[in-house]
Design a protein around this motif. Structure first.
Motif, PDB file in Angstrom:
ATOM      1  N   ARG A   1      -1.092  -0.663  -4.280  1.00  0.00           N
ATOM      2  CA  ARG A   1      -2.322   0.151  -4.260  1.00  0.00           C
ATOM      3  C   ARG A   1      -1.933   1.560  -3.860  1.00  0.00           C
ATOM      4  O   ARG A   1      -1.415   1.798  -2.758  1.00  0.00           O
ATOM      5  N   ILE A   2      -2.162   2.513  -4.772  1.00  0.00           N
ATOM      6  CA  ILE A   2      -1.873   3.918  -4.519  1.00  0.00           C
ATOM      7  C   ILE A   2      -3.178   4.589  -4.118  1.00  0.00           C
ATOM      8  O   ILE A   2      -4.116   4.683  -4.913  1.00  0.00           O
ATOM      9  N   ASP A   3      -3.239   5.033  -2.872  1.00  0.00           N
ATOM     10  CA  ASP A   3      -4.468   5.556  -2.271  1.00  0.00           C
ATOM     11  C   ASP A   3      -4.205   6.998  -1.858  1.00  0.00           C
ATOM     12  O   ASP A   3      -3.436   7.255  -0.933  1.00  0.00           O
ATOM     13  N   ASN A   4      -4.836   7.942  -2.558  1.00  0.00           N
ATOM     14  CA  ASN A   4      -4.575   9.364  -2.321  1.00  0.00           C
ATOM     15  C   ASN A   4      -5.635   9.960  -1.402  1.00  0.00           C
ATOM     16  O   ASN A   4      -6.773  10.178  -1.813  1.00  0.00           O
ATOM     17  N   ARG A   5      -5.245  10.226  -0.169  1.00  0.00           N
ATOM     18  CA  ARG A   5      -6.154  10.831   0.815  1.00  0.00           C
ATOM     19  C   ARG A   5      -5.625  12.186   1.270  1.00  0.00           C
ATOM     20  O   ARG A   5      -5.895  12.617   2.396  1.00  0.00           O
ATOM     21  N   SER A   6      -4.897  12.863   0.400  1.00  0.00           N
ATOM     22  CA  SER A   6      -4.116  14.028   0.822  1.00  0.00           C
ATOM     23  C   SER A   6      -4.790  15.370   0.631  1.00  0.00           C
ATOM     24  O   SER A   6      -4.289  16.392   1.098  1.00  0.00           O
TER      25      SER A   6
ATOM     26  N   ASN B   1       2.069   6.497   4.018  1.00  0.00           N
ATOM     27  CA  ASN B   1       1.708   5.484   5.009  1.00  0.00           C
ATOM     28  C   ASN B   1       1.808   6.035   6.429  1.00  0.00           C
ATOM     29  O   ASN B   1       2.241   5.350   7.364  1.00  0.00           O
ATOM     30  N   GLY B   2       1.410   7.304   6.572  1.00  0.00           N
ATOM     31  CA  GLY B   2       1.351   7.929   7.887  1.00  0.00           C
ATOM     32  C   GLY B   2       2.636   8.542   8.373  1.00  0.00           C
ATOM     33  O   GLY B   2       2.670   9.115   9.472  1.00  0.00           O
ATOM     34  N   HIS B   3       3.709   8.470   7.587  1.00  0.00           N
ATOM     35  CA  HIS B   3       5.016   8.962   8.028  1.00  0.00           C
ATOM     36  C   HIS B   3       5.472  10.139   7.167  1.00  0.00           C
ATOM     37  O   HIS B   3       5.171  10.208   5.977  1.00  0.00           O
ATOM     38  N   THR B   4       6.219  11.050   7.771  1.00  0.00           N
ATOM     39  CA  THR B   4       6.785  12.173   7.041  1.00  0.00           C
ATOM     40  C   THR B   4       8.270  11.916   6.761  1.00  0.00           C
ATOM     41  O   THR B   4       8.930  11.144   7.455  1.00  0.00           O
ATOM     42  N   TYR B   5       8.767  12.581   5.726  1.00  0.00           N
ATOM     43  CA  TYR B   5      10.167  12.448   5.320  1.00  0.00           C
ATOM     44  C   TYR B   5      11.086  12.936   6.441  1.00  0.00           C
ATOM     45  O   TYR B   5      10.775  13.925   7.098  1.00  0.00           O
TER      46      TYR B   5
ATOM     47  N   ASP C   1       0.854  -1.182   0.000  1.00  0.00           N
ATOM     48  CA  ASP C   1       0.000   0.000   0.000  1.00  0.00           C
ATOM     49  C   ASP C   1       0.892   1.235   0.000  1.00  0.00           C
ATOM     50  O   ASP C   1       1.892   1.298   0.724  1.00  0.00           O
ATOM     51  N   TYR C   2       0.527   2.211  -0.825  1.00  0.00           N
ATOM     52  CA  TYR C   2       1.205   3.514  -0.857  1.00  0.00           C
ATOM     53  C   TYR C   2       0.108   4.539  -0.602  1.00  0.00           C
ATOM     54  O   TYR C   2      -0.574   4.978  -1.519  1.00  0.00           O
ATOM     55  N   VAL C   3      -0.082   4.888   0.666  1.00  0.00           N
ATOM     56  CA  VAL C   3      -1.167   5.780   1.068  1.00  0.00           C
ATOM     57  C   VAL C   3      -0.608   7.184   1.240  1.00  0.00           C
ATOM     58  O   VAL C   3       0.280   7.418   2.071  1.00  0.00           O
ATOM     59  N   ILE C   4      -1.115   8.100   0.436  1.00  0.00           N
ATOM     60  CA  ILE C   4      -0.670   9.492   0.470  1.00  0.00           C
ATOM     61  C   ILE C   4      -1.622  10.291   1.352  1.00  0.00           C
ATOM     62  O   ILE C   4      -2.833  10.290   1.124  1.00  0.00           O
ATOM     63  N   GLY C   5      -1.078  10.960   2.355  1.00  0.00           N
ATOM     64  CA  GLY C   5      -1.910  11.757   3.248  1.00  0.00           C
ATOM     65  C   GLY C   5      -1.290  13.117   3.499  1.00  0.00           C
ATOM     66  O   GLY C   5      -0.290  13.511   2.887  1.00  0.00           O
ATOM     67  N   ARG C   6      -1.906  13.819   4.426  1.00  0.00           N
ATOM     68  CA  ARG C   6      -1.368  15.112   4.852  1.00  0.00           C
ATOM     69  C   ARG C   6      -1.723  15.286   6.319  1.00  0.00           C
ATOM     70  O   ARG C   6      -2.840  14.982   6.731  1.00  0.00           O
ATOM     71  N   ALA C   7      -0.762  15.779   7.090  1.00  0.00           N
ATOM     72  CA  ALA C   7      -0.985  15.880   8.525  1.00  0.00           C
ATOM     73  C   ALA C   7      -0.175  17.037   9.084  1.00  0.00           C
ATOM     74  O   ALA C   7       0.888  17.387   8.545  1.00  0.00           O
ATOM     75  N   PRO C   8      -0.650  17.619  10.195  1.00  0.00           N
ATOM     76  CA  PRO C   8       0.143  18.665  10.846  1.00  0.00           C
ATOM     77  C   PRO C   8       1.351  18.055  11.547  1.00  0.00           C
ATOM     78  O   PRO C   8       1.314  16.908  11.995  1.00  0.00           O
TER      79      PRO C   8
END
Length: 512
Positions: free
Chosen positions: A416-421, A395-399, A374-381
């Protein structure tokens, strides 16, 4: 006595509350700081995905306590020896260029122009490129976008080589194994160097003894067709085609075809459509479409980094057809001086590559995949290298704490590329092409859609597959390059492959 104590108590409580807030923030800030020097193989967590146990992954050092397979450095993953069929020297400079009368800009050029010269080879040729950095500050590299080069030639600073300093040079060698349309660009401070024009087109023609693909009608149309690279790049507010503002004329007699190789080197999608004629979409990202039918009144969406080859026949009545490039410029196909219609608006319909063309064998079985990720793209503070804000996550982690997807050579891999960003992302895997299996659960039904630059809209889910047949350590990132520099990057690593190169501000290797 109680009244005297209450101000002290309030100050103590306020200090404890402030500490309870500030200490975690300081810890988050500190832990988010990227090291000054680090290896990409040590940055984030290894992910082995789900699927059958793969023997060559067992015993990988540091993960289950066993012994590691024999290590192979990226430097050893090179093209075969022998004299090259194509040789060229590409020299990068920082200089001022003229885009149009009265319009000049500071740019990075290759052999004195931007874009640089189109590199041409035939399928199967051994290509040798000597890259010289004459005056690009901060170092530079060349990445061969879409060409499945050996890992040592991938051109990613800090992963497959060190950035080439001013006055330095580096030699790239690779076999042009697949005919198609590609491009080269720097992968050192890429969000700046690509924007400023350190790039050029690559055209690999079919092997000299090969017959044209795509069916008899397409083959007939391709006979005598004019070949037209059309690299689209925006310098500030000026959109150019092959380095010039305005339309690009292509002079052909009535009834003669042009193969227009559209290359989108910018950070957003480029819609392309044709006015005054029908067209066929011959290839996507360097791979031929199987059985491409004629198209009218539909736009093709070319993602950032992507390519689309359109076959356009000049109208028989002597007029010209326009291959509209986002509505700001066009490739005009027809006789010299032919009349042409005014630019048209983008059609309301968009060509769906999921169903375009006719099915053909994939050459792999995605239902029997060895690895599934899974490659889940998100965005978080949070913090990114000490900077607070809203940041892209994988996947929930930042660089730099992003996944390292680990595979073994020969694996069939599903992802699976899942864009939730909250925004779109053109996803680019180096060293491989992926085939699209489905979008939002709808299976592909047309020609196999092989791609290396896939536009994934917010809320979309793509299932893709590929064969792990090119060992190395490969970037898998968003090709909206500011997004990459903001941390939307992961990597694919073959078991047992190592790199001697380091990333980080102290090293001078900053690929994004």
């Amino acid at each position: 006595m109680t009244a005297d104590r209450s101000p002290v108590l309030r100050r103590v409580v306020a200090g404890l509350v402030a500490a309870a807030v500030l200490v975690p923030l300081l810890l988050l800030w500190q832990t988010s700081r990227a090291p000054g020097r680090f290896s990409v193989t040590e940055a984030g967590a290894f992910e082995r995905g789900s699927g059958p146990r793969v023997t060559s992954l067992e015993g990988h050092a540091g993960h289950d306590g066993g012994s590691a397979p024999a290590a192979t450095s990226v430097d050893a993953l090179v093209a075969p020896p022998g004299p090259p069929d194509v040789t060229i020297t590409l020299t990068a400079r920082a200089e001022r260029v003229q885009l149009a009368p009265g319009t000049a800009t500071d740019a990075y050029t290759v052999n004195g122009s931007t874009p640089g010269p189109t590199l041409r080879a035939a399928q199967g040729d051994l290509v040798e490129v000597t890259f010289v950095n004459e005056s690009v500050p901060g170092g530079a590299t060349l990445h061969w976008h879409g060409i499945d080069v050996p890992n040592a030639a991938d051109g990613v600073a800090g992963v497959t080589q060190d950035a080439v300093p001013v006055g330095g040079s580096h030699t790239y060698r690779f076999v042009a194994a697949d005919a198609g349309t590609y491009w080269y660009h720097s992968h050192q401070v890429s969000h700046e160097q690509v924007r400023k024009g350190l790039l050029g087109a690559v055209v690999v023609s079919p092997a000299r003894d090969a017959s044209p693909a795509g069916g008899s009608e397409v083959a007939r149309l391709l006979e005598g067709a004019v070949d037209v690279p059309a690299l689209v790049h925006r310098y500030g507010a000026v959109r150019t085609v092959q380095g010039a503002a305005g339309d690009l004329p292509v002079v052909v007699p009535p009834g003669t075809a042009a193969r227009v190789r559209v290359i989108n080197s910018d950070n957003g999608v480029l819609p392309v459509w044709v006015s005054g004629a029908s067209f066929r979409l011959l290839a996507v990202d360097g791979t031929d479409v199987h059985g491409p039918p004629e198209v009218r009144d539909q736009a093709v969406v070319v993602p950032a980094g992507g390519r689309a080859d359109l076959l356009v026949v000049a109208p028989a009545d002597g007029s010209a057809a326009r291959v509209e490039l986002g509505g700001a410029s066009a490739v005009v196909v027809g006789p010299d001086g032919a009349t042409t219609s005014s630019p048209t608006r983008r059609p309301t319909a968009t060509l769906d590559l999921l169903a375009y063309g006719t099915p053909a064998p994939l050459g792999l079985d995605p239902d029997a995949a060895d690895r599934t990720f899974d490659y889940v793209i998100g965005r978080a503070p949070g913090f990114l290298d000490g900077k607070p804000g809203m940041h892209w996550t994988v996947n929930g982690h930042t660089y730099p704490d992003v996944p390292m997807f680990e595979v073994a050579q020969g694996d069939v891999v599903r992802m699976r590329i899942d864009n939730r960003s909250g925004g779109p992302h053109p996803m680019h895997l180096h060293g491989h092409h992926v085939v699209v299996l489905s979008r939002d659960g709808v299976p592909a039904s047309g020609s196999p859609w092989w791609t290396d630059s896939l536009e994934v809209a917010d809320g979309e889910v793509y299932d893709v597959a590929f064969l792990a047949d090119n060992p190395g350590i490969w970037m898998d990132h968003c090709h909206n390059l500011p997004h990459a520099t903001e941390g939307l990057v992961a990597h694919l690593m073959y078991a047992g492959v190592t790199t001697p190169y380091l990333l980080g501000h102290e090293t001078g290797n900053i690929p994004e």
